[in-house]
Motif scaffolding. Structure first.
Motif, PDB file in Angstrom:
ATOM      1  N   HIS A 197      50.616  68.903  30.666  1.00 37.93           N
ATOM      2  CA  HIS A 197      50.068  67.720  29.988  1.00 37.93           C
ATOM      3  C   HIS A 197      49.397  68.154  28.692  1.00 37.93           C
ATOM      4  O   HIS A 197      48.442  68.928  28.714  1.00 37.93           O
ATOM      5  CB  HIS A 197      49.072  66.984  30.889  1.00 37.93           C
ATOM      6  CG  HIS A 197      48.871  65.572  30.485  1.00 37.93           C
ATOM      7  ND1 HIS A 197      48.278  65.218  29.301  1.00 37.93           N
ATOM      8  CD2 HIS A 197      49.209  64.414  31.100  1.00 37.93           C
ATOM      9  CE1 HIS A 197      48.235  63.899  29.197  1.00 37.93           C
ATOM     10  NE2 HIS A 197      48.816  63.390  30.280  1.00 37.93           N
ATOM     11  N   THR A 198      49.913  67.664  27.579  1.00 38.06           N
ATOM     12  CA  THR A 198      49.436  68.119  26.263  1.00 38.06           C
ATOM     13  C   THR A 198      48.011  67.685  25.951  1.00 38.06           C
ATOM     14  O   THR A 198      47.360  68.309  25.117  1.00 38.06           O
ATOM     15  CB  THR A 198      50.377  67.619  25.143  1.00 38.06           C
ATOM     16  OG1 THR A 198      50.382  66.185  25.142  1.00 38.06           O
ATOM     17  CG2 THR A 198      51.789  68.152  25.335  1.00 38.06           C
ATOM     18  N   HIS A 199      47.506  66.638  26.595  1.00 36.96           N
ATOM     19  CA  HIS A 199      46.149  66.164  26.319  1.00 36.96           C
ATOM     20  C   HIS A 199      45.100  66.792  27.231  1.00 36.96           C
ATOM     21  O   HIS A 199      43.969  67.014  26.812  1.00 36.96           O
ATOM     22  CB  HIS A 199      46.069  64.632  26.437  1.00 36.96           C
ATOM     23  CG  HIS A 199      46.895  63.923  25.416  1.00 36.96           C
ATOM     24  ND1 HIS A 199      46.532  63.836  24.085  1.00 36.96           N
ATOM     25  CD2 HIS A 199      48.073  63.280  25.522  1.00 36.96           C
ATOM     26  CE1 HIS A 199      47.456  63.171  23.420  1.00 36.96           C
ATOM     27  NE2 HIS A 199      48.407  62.822  24.266  1.00 36.96           N
ATOM     28  N   THR A 200      45.468  67.077  28.467  1.00 38.84           N
ATOM     29  CA  THR A 200      44.484  67.610  29.427  1.00 38.84           C
ATOM     30  C   THR A 200      44.612  69.109  29.638  1.00 38.84           C
ATOM     31  O   THR A 200      43.701  69.736  30.180  1.00 38.84           O
ATOM     32  CB  THR A 200      44.626  66.918  30.799  1.00 38.84           C
ATOM     33  OG1 THR A 200      45.892  67.277  31.376  1.00 38.84           O
ATOM     34  CG2 THR A 200      44.496  65.407  30.677  1.00 38.84           C
ATOM     35  N   LEU A 251      48.643  64.182  37.844  1.00 41.84           N
ATOM     36  CA  LEU A 251      48.848  64.821  36.543  1.00 41.84           C
ATOM     37  C   LEU A 251      49.286  63.800  35.492  1.00 41.84           C
ATOM     38  O   LEU A 251      48.860  63.876  34.340  1.00 41.84           O
ATOM     39  CB  LEU A 251      49.898  65.940  36.636  1.00 41.84           C
ATOM     40  CG  LEU A 251      50.059  66.666  35.302  1.00 41.84           C
ATOM     41  CD1 LEU A 251      49.672  68.121  35.426  1.00 41.84           C
ATOM     42  CD2 LEU A 251      51.446  66.500  34.758  1.00 41.84           C
ATOM     43  N   LEU A 252      50.104  62.824  35.901  1.00 42.64           N
ATOM     44  CA  LEU A 252      50.618  61.835  34.947  1.00 42.64           C
ATOM     45  C   LEU A 252      49.717  60.612  34.814  1.00 42.64           C
ATOM     46  O   LEU A 252      50.099  59.601  34.232  1.00 42.64           O
ATOM     47  CB  LEU A 252      52.040  61.411  35.355  1.00 42.64           C
ATOM     48  CG  LEU A 252      53.081  62.536  35.366  1.00 42.64           C
ATOM     49  CD1 LEU A 252      54.441  61.997  35.783  1.00 42.64           C
ATOM     50  CD2 LEU A 252      53.164  63.237  34.020  1.00 42.64           C
ATOM     51  N   ARG A 253      48.490  60.704  35.323  1.00 49.91           N
ATOM     52  CA  ARG A 253      47.538  59.596  35.275  1.00 49.91           C
ATOM     53  C   ARG A 253      47.180  59.232  33.839  1.00 49.91           C
ATOM     54  O   ARG A 253      47.435  59.999  32.905  1.00 49.91           O
ATOM     55  CB  ARG A 253      46.266  59.970  36.036  1.00 49.91           C
ATOM     56  CG  ARG A 253      45.388  60.977  35.294  1.00 49.91           C
ATOM     57  CD  ARG A 253      44.305  61.567  36.172  1.00 49.91           C
ATOM     58  NE  ARG A 253      43.478  62.537  35.474  1.00 49.91           N
ATOM     59  CZ  ARG A 253      43.818  63.796  35.228  1.00 49.91           C
ATOM     60  NH1 ARG A 253      44.995  64.254  35.614  1.00 49.91           N
ATOM     61  NH2 ARG A 253      42.989  64.601  34.592  1.00 49.91           N
ATOM     62  N   ASP A 254      46.553  58.076  33.689  1.00 51.86           N
ATOM     63  CA  ASP A 254      45.977  57.694  32.400  1.00 51.86           C
ATOM     64  C   ASP A 254      44.674  58.483  32.276  1.00 51.86           C
ATOM     65  O   ASP A 254      43.658  58.128  32.860  1.00 51.86           O
ATOM     66  CB  ASP A 254      45.708  56.186  32.360  1.00 51.86           C
ATOM     67  CG  ASP A 254      45.135  55.739  31.021  1.00 51.86           C
ATOM     68  OD1 ASP A 254      44.579  56.581  30.275  1.00 51.86           O
ATOM     69  OD2 ASP A 254      45.232  54.539  30.728  1.00 51.86           O
ATOM     70  N   HIS A 256      56.659  68.862  28.540  1.00 47.45           N
ATOM     71  CA  HIS A 256      55.370  68.659  27.889  1.00 47.45           C
ATOM     72  C   HIS A 256      55.161  67.154  27.817  1.00 47.45           C
ATOM     73  O   HIS A 256      55.936  66.447  27.168  1.00 47.45           O
ATOM     74  CB  HIS A 256      55.346  69.299  26.507  1.00 47.45           C
ATOM     75  CG  HIS A 256      55.145  70.781  26.574  1.00 47.45           C
ATOM     76  ND1 HIS A 256      54.603  71.504  25.542  1.00 47.45           N
ATOM     77  CD2 HIS A 256      55.392  71.678  27.569  1.00 47.45           C
ATOM     78  CE1 HIS A 256      54.526  72.785  25.882  1.00 47.45           C
ATOM     79  NE2 HIS A 256      55.017  72.906  27.113  1.00 47.45           N
ATOM     80  N   VAL A 257      54.138  66.688  28.514  1.00 44.71           N
ATOM     81  CA  VAL A 257      53.876  65.259  28.662  1.00 44.71           C
ATOM     82  C   VAL A 257      52.899  64.794  27.595  1.00 44.71           C
ATOM     83  O   VAL A 257      51.790  65.315  27.484  1.00 44.71           O
ATOM     84  CB  VAL A 257      53.301  64.962  30.064  1.00 44.71           C
ATOM     85  CG1 VAL A 257      52.967  63.482  30.206  1.00 44.71           C
ATOM     86  CG2 VAL A 257      54.258  65.415  31.149  1.00 44.71           C
ATOM     87  N   ILE A 258      53.317  63.798  26.829  1.00 43.26           N
ATOM     88  CA  ILE A 258      52.445  63.164  25.850  1.00 43.26           C
ATOM     89  C   ILE A 258      51.794  61.952  26.487  1.00 43.26           C
ATOM     90  O   ILE A 258      50.609  61.706  26.339  1.00 43.26           O
ATOM     91  CB  ILE A 258      53.226  62.775  24.571  1.00 43.26           C
ATOM     92  CG1 ILE A 258      53.626  64.035  23.781  1.00 43.26           C
ATOM     93  CG2 ILE A 258      52.388  61.882  23.672  1.00 43.26           C
ATOM     94  CD1 ILE A 258      54.794  64.755  24.284  1.00 43.26           C
TER      95      ILE A 258
END
Length: 189
Positions: free
Chosen positions: A45-48, A73-76, A107-109
């Motif tokens: 996750h690119t943000h976390t 992992l894919l949560r808001d 890589h999740v945005i």
């Protein structure tokens, strides 16, 4: 009474007919379900900064604990809200890995987006940002991704070739959107 030879001939003819019929199916139907066996996905996750590698399906049976970890992992991350991710989206990503012939993590945005976050993102950049008012991110059916070492155009082309949902490419933001809604394609900024 049928002889063994008659049964063998019937089996041969039946298998031949089934093989011929499968060639007549549209590509999207004949490849609708990933091959049986174990299915694994890896994410970053690119943000976390969180990473996860999980075998989410074993011999056609989805694994609840792995799905729970993927959902987390894919949560808001903006409001720390978790939503169940549609397993069809995970299967699409698994098929996409096969198309790309890579084991690199996605890589999740953006994964799940709460309605509150979706509204905030739309307000921040207007409708021209590509944030739809009824985004499939809000129901766990969409994800924005990139793959290390895979050019964005190649990722986009591979996702389009699957014919399993919506695919958008956002070159200036360096990601591809995939979802399990109706089949459609677009290019954003």
């Amino acid at each position: 009474m049928l002889s063994d030879r008659d049964l063998s001939r019937r089996k041969f003819c039946a298998l031949g007919a089934m093989a011929a019929a499968s060639l007549l199916l549209p590509r999207s139907l004949s490849a609708a379900t990933p091959a049986s066996g174990n299915r694994q996905l890896s994410f970053f996750h690119t943000h976390t900064g969180e990473s996860l590698a999980a075998e989410y399906c074993c011999e056609g049976v989805y694994k609840p604990e792995s799905l729970r970890r993927i959902n987390h992992l894919l949560r808001d991350f903006r409001v720390n809200e978790v939503k169940a991710i549609d397993v069809r989206l995970l299967d699409l990503l698994f098929s996409l890995n096969g198309q790309l012939q890579t084991r690199e993590p996605y890589h999740v945005i953006s994964g799940y987006r709460s309605p509150r976050t979706n509204t905030m993102l739309r307000a921040r950049g207007g409708a021209h940002t590509g944030v739809a008012s009824k985004s499939l991110h809000m129901v766990g059916k969409a994800i924005d991704i990139r793959v290390p070492g895979v050019p964005l155009g190649q990722l986009h082309k591979a996702a389009v070739s699957l014919e399993k949902g919506g695919v958008g490419i956002y070159p200036s933001s360096n990601f591809v959107h995939v979802d399990v809604g109706r089949v459609r394609y677009w290019s954003g900024n």
